[in-house]
Design a protein around this motif. Sequence first.
Motif, PDB file in Angstrom:
ATOM      1  N   ILE A 162       0.840  -1.209   0.000  1.00 10.66           N
ATOM      2  CA  ILE A 162       0.000   0.000   0.000  1.00 10.66           C
ATOM      3  C   ILE A 162       0.871   1.254   0.000  1.00 10.66           C
ATOM      4  O   ILE A 162       0.609   2.219  -0.715  1.00 10.66           O
ATOM      5  CB  ILE A 162      -0.945   0.004   1.222  1.00 10.66           C
ATOM      6  CG1 ILE A 162      -2.000  -1.105   1.092  1.00 10.66           C
ATOM      7  CG2 ILE A 162      -1.638   1.363   1.378  1.00 10.66           C
ATOM      8  CD1 ILE A 162      -2.822  -1.328   2.344  1.00 10.66           C
ATOM      9  N   LEU A 163       1.930   1.240   0.794  1.00 11.40           N
ATOM     10  CA  LEU A 163       2.817   2.399   0.907  1.00 11.40           C
ATOM     11  C   LEU A 163       3.530   2.709  -0.409  1.00 11.40           C
ATOM     12  O   LEU A 163       3.735   3.872  -0.756  1.00 11.40           O
ATOM     13  CB  LEU A 163       3.856   2.170   2.002  1.00 11.40           C
ATOM     14  CG  LEU A 163       3.432   2.447   3.440  1.00 11.40           C
ATOM     15  CD1 LEU A 163       4.498   1.939   4.394  1.00 11.40           C
ATOM     16  CD2 LEU A 163       3.196   3.931   3.662  1.00 11.40           C
ATOM     17  N   THR A 171      -5.150  10.458   0.302  1.00 10.12           N
ATOM     18  CA  THR A 171      -6.222   9.909   1.147  1.00 10.12           C
ATOM     19  C   THR A 171      -6.556   8.473   0.769  1.00 10.12           C
ATOM     20  O   THR A 171      -7.030   7.707   1.607  1.00 10.12           O
ATOM     21  CB  THR A 171      -7.489  10.775   1.043  1.00 10.12           C
ATOM     22  OG1 THR A 171      -7.816  10.986  -0.339  1.00 10.12           O
ATOM     23  CG2 THR A 171      -7.281  12.113   1.732  1.00 10.12           C
ATOM     24  N   GLN A 172      -6.327   8.106  -0.481  1.00 11.13           N
ATOM     25  CA  GLN A 172      -6.566   6.716  -0.887  1.00 11.13           C
ATOM     26  C   GLN A 172      -5.624   5.779  -0.146  1.00 11.13           C
ATOM     27  O   GLN A 172      -6.044   4.758   0.407  1.00 11.13           O
ATOM     28  CB  GLN A 172      -6.365   6.571  -2.404  1.00 11.13           C
ATOM     29  CG  GLN A 172      -7.436   7.241  -3.250  1.00 11.13           C
ATOM     30  CD  GLN A 172      -7.137   7.128  -4.724  1.00 11.13           C
ATOM     31  OE1 GLN A 172      -6.156   7.683  -5.218  1.00 11.13           O
ATOM     32  NE2 GLN A 172      -7.966   6.402  -5.449  1.00 11.13           N
ATOM     33  N   ARG A 173      -4.328   6.150  -0.142  1.00 11.88           N
ATOM     34  CA  ARG A 173      -3.337   5.329   0.562  1.00 11.88           C
ATOM     35  C   ARG A 173      -3.643   5.308   2.068  1.00 11.88           C
ATOM     36  O   ARG A 173      -3.610   4.247   2.706  1.00 11.88           O
ATOM     37  CB  ARG A 173      -1.937   5.878   0.323  1.00 11.88           C
ATOM     38  CG  ARG A 173      -0.842   5.085   1.031  1.00 11.88           C
ATOM     39  CD  ARG A 173       0.537   5.656   0.777  1.00 11.88           C
ATOM     40  NE  ARG A 173       0.940   5.476  -0.611  1.00 11.88           N
ATOM     41  CZ  ARG A 173       1.114   6.466  -1.473  1.00 11.88           C
ATOM     42  NH1 ARG A 173       0.929   7.731  -1.099  1.00 11.88           N
ATOM     43  NH2 ARG A 173       1.488   6.216  -2.713  1.00 11.88           N
ATOM     44  N   VAL A 178      -5.654   2.714   7.154  1.00 12.01           N
ATOM     45  CA  VAL A 178      -6.591   2.758   8.285  1.00 12.01           C
ATOM     46  C   VAL A 178      -7.433   1.487   8.319  1.00 12.01           C
ATOM     47  O   VAL A 178      -7.653   0.894   9.382  1.00 12.01           O
ATOM     48  CB  VAL A 178      -7.501   4.002   8.187  1.00 12.01           C
ATOM     49  CG1 VAL A 178      -8.648   3.903   9.192  1.00 12.01           C
ATOM     50  CG2 VAL A 178      -6.698   5.272   8.439  1.00 12.01           C
ATOM     51  N   LYS A 179      -7.905   1.057   7.153  1.00 18.96           N
ATOM     52  CA  LYS A 179      -8.708  -0.172   7.078  1.00 18.96           C
ATOM     53  C   LYS A 179      -7.902  -1.373   7.538  1.00 18.96           C
ATOM     54  O   LYS A 179      -8.414  -2.255   8.253  1.00 18.96           O
ATOM     55  CB  LYS A 179      -9.200  -0.381   5.645  1.00 18.96           C
ATOM     56  CG  LYS A 179     -10.137  -1.571   5.493  1.00 18.96           C
ATOM     57  CD  LYS A 179     -10.660  -1.686   4.070  1.00 18.96           C
ATOM     58  CE  LYS A 179     -11.591  -2.898   3.950  1.00 18.96           C
ATOM     59  NZ  LYS A 179     -12.106  -3.069   2.566  1.00 18.96           N
ATOM     60  N   LEU A 180      -6.625  -1.401   7.152  1.00 23.04           N
ATOM     61  CA  LEU A 180      -5.748  -2.497   7.567  1.00 23.04           C
ATOM     62  C   LEU A 180      -5.596  -2.521   9.086  1.00 23.04           C
ATOM     63  O   LEU A 180      -5.626  -3.594   9.714  1.00 23.04           O
ATOM     64  CB  LEU A 180      -4.391  -2.330   6.889  1.00 23.04           C
ATOM     65  CG  LEU A 180      -3.497  -3.565   6.752  1.00 23.04           C
ATOM     66  CD1 LEU A 180      -4.194  -4.652   5.950  1.00 23.04           C
ATOM     67  CD2 LEU A 180      -2.181  -3.189   6.086  1.00 23.04           C
ATOM     68  N   LEU A 181      -5.448  -1.353   9.692  1.00 27.64           N
ATOM     69  CA  LEU A 181      -5.357  -1.262  11.148  1.00 27.64           C
ATOM     70  C   LEU A 181      -6.652  -1.691  11.816  1.00 27.64           C
ATOM     71  O   LEU A 181      -6.645  -2.390  12.837  1.00 27.64           O
ATOM     72  CB  LEU A 181      -5.007   0.176  11.563  1.00 27.64           C
ATOM     73  CG  LEU A 181      -3.557   0.619  11.379  1.00 27.64           C
ATOM     74  CD1 LEU A 181      -3.452   2.134  11.460  1.00 27.64           C
ATOM     75  CD2 LEU A 181      -2.650  -0.018  12.428  1.00 27.64           C
ATOM     76  N   ASP A 182      -7.777  -1.281  11.232  1.00 27.16           N
ATOM     77  CA  ASP A 182      -9.079  -1.625  11.808  1.00 27.16           C
ATOM     78  C   ASP A 182      -9.355  -3.123  11.782  1.00 27.16           C
ATOM     79  O   ASP A 182     -10.152  -3.631  12.586  1.00 27.16           O
ATOM     80  CB  ASP A 182     -10.201  -0.896  11.058  1.00 27.16           C
ATOM     81  CG  ASP A 182     -10.250   0.583  11.393  1.00 27.16           C
ATOM     82  OD1 ASP A 182      -9.665   0.975  12.422  1.00 27.16           O
ATOM     83  OD2 ASP A 182     -10.867   1.345  10.629  1.00 27.16           O
ATOM     84  N   ALA A 195       4.179   0.762  13.904  1.00 26.96           N
ATOM     85  CA  ALA A 195       5.631   0.931  14.013  1.00 26.96           C
ATOM     86  C   ALA A 195       6.317   0.522  12.722  1.00 26.96           C
ATOM     87  O   ALA A 195       7.241   1.187  12.238  1.00 26.96           O
ATOM     88  CB  ALA A 195       6.168   0.121  15.191  1.00 26.96           C
ATOM     89  N   GLN A 196       5.858  -0.560  12.139  1.00 29.55           N
ATOM     90  CA  GLN A 196       6.434  -1.033  10.882  1.00 29.55           C
ATOM     91  C   GLN A 196       6.104  -0.098   9.724  1.00 29.55           C
ATOM     92  O   GLN A 196       6.940   0.148   8.855  1.00 29.55           O
ATOM     93  CB  GLN A 196       5.913  -2.453  10.585  1.00 29.55           C
ATOM     94  CG  GLN A 196       6.524  -3.532  11.445  1.00 29.55           C
ATOM     95  CD  GLN A 196       7.992  -3.754  11.130  1.00 29.55           C
ATOM     96  OE1 GLN A 196       8.349  -4.175  10.030  1.00 29.55           O
ATOM     97  NE2 GLN A 196       8.856  -3.463  12.088  1.00 29.55           N
ATOM     98  N   ILE A 197       4.887   0.431   9.720  1.00 29.42           N
ATOM     99  CA  ILE A 197       4.499   1.392   8.682  1.00 29.42           C
ATOM    100  C   ILE A 197       5.398   2.626   8.743  1.00 29.42           C
ATOM    101  O   ILE A 197       5.888   3.116   7.723  1.00 29.42           O
ATOM    102  CB  ILE A 197       3.016   1.798   8.836  1.00 29.42           C
ATOM    103  CG1 ILE A 197       2.108   0.638   8.425  1.00 29.42           C
ATOM    104  CG2 ILE A 197       2.690   3.050   8.011  1.00 29.42           C
ATOM    105  CD1 ILE A 197       0.633   0.859   8.744  1.00 29.42           C
ATOM    106  N   LEU A 198       5.627   3.126   9.959  1.00 34.23           N
ATOM    107  CA  LEU A 198       6.490   4.300  10.126  1.00 34.23           C
ATOM    108  C   LEU A 198       7.914   4.004   9.667  1.00 34.23           C
ATOM    109  O   LEU A 198       8.553   4.840   9.021  1.00 34.23           O
ATOM    110  CB  LEU A 198       6.488   4.746  11.593  1.00 34.23           C
ATOM    111  CG  LEU A 198       5.174   5.336  12.112  1.00 34.23           C
ATOM    112  CD1 LEU A 198       5.244   5.537  13.622  1.00 34.23           C
ATOM    113  CD2 LEU A 198       4.850   6.645  11.419  1.00 34.23           C
ATOM    114  N   GLU A 199       8.397   2.807   9.983  1.00 35.14           N
ATOM    115  CA  GLU A 199       9.753   2.430   9.581  1.00 35.14           C
ATOM    116  C   GLU A 199       9.857   2.299   8.061  1.00 35.14           C
ATOM    117  O   GLU A 199      10.815   2.784   7.447  1.00 35.14           O
ATOM    118  CB  GLU A 199      10.147   1.109  10.249  1.00 35.14           C
ATOM    119  CG  GLU A 199      11.582   0.704   9.969  1.00 35.14           C
ATOM    120  CD  GLU A 199      11.988  -0.562  10.713  1.00 35.14           C
ATOM    121  OE1 GLU A 199      12.922  -1.240  10.234  1.00 35.14           O
ATOM    122  OE2 GLU A 199      11.373  -0.879  11.742  1.00 35.14           O
ATOM    123  N   MET A 200       8.854   1.656   7.469  1.00 33.44           N
ATOM    124  CA  MET A 200       8.852   1.501   6.013  1.00 33.44           C
ATOM    125  C   MET A 200       8.749   2.851   5.320  1.00 33.44           C
ATOM    126  O   MET A 200       9.383   3.090   4.294  1.00 33.44           O
ATOM    127  CB  MET A 200       7.693   0.589   5.584  1.00 33.44           C
ATOM    128  CG  MET A 200       7.913  -0.885   5.886  1.00 33.44           C
ATOM    129  SD  MET A 200       6.599  -1.932   5.216  1.00 33.44           S
ATOM    130  CE  MET A 200       5.337  -1.794   6.488  1.00 33.44           C
TER     131      MET A 200
END
Length: 221
Positions: A162-163, A171-173, A178-182, A195-200
Amino acid sequence: MENTTKKIEDILKKASGEKLDIACKIYREISVCAGHESEALEYLCSYSENEESSGEWIVDEEITEEEKHQYVSSYGKMIDGSLEALLRENLPVKEFYSKLWEMIQNNTILESEKKKAFALYYIWIDARIPYFELEEGLEMSNKEYREYIKTHEEVLKKARFILLTPTDQKTQRASRLVKLLDELSDEKEKAVLMAQILEMRAKSSGVVRIVKGKAAERREG
């Protein structure tokens, strides 16, 4: 105090010129606000970010470009380090600004008004300002963290996809993430994914800039 905040607001709304020179004027207003300096500093840091100036009057040059480059080179890292140390304490807001003002005023290396005004300016342009006191975050051992990563490999792969996949709108990304987190029910799972999203994101963007304007300042210096 009210008179000082009004003067600061007036400067921000009407003054035009180099931000460092504007900071010099504001520094003097704060420094004569006896007993309320930290409150005036908090006002500046908290409410100035989105203030647009009408440019009714131009501030005089108080610190030359040559001096500015010299100050960035000589004092920039020290100011950053002092700010970093304060941020790590996660103090209540009032206490933070009180200690921040003390750091500017009581630092023997910043012996002149110009240097103290520069310190105010350098803090003012930092992306970690305005300051917020944060709640305690989730902590876990490295072992547990690695186990969560191993258990959720597919989710993490999807997050990376996704990233890195082009989209028409940010907003699409964001909505996909957000859906993945939910889709995760456990707080720890969400924290590890985030944490992994921020690192990536940091790796895909190269060096993450944590301060606004300072990269350019240092290049110029």
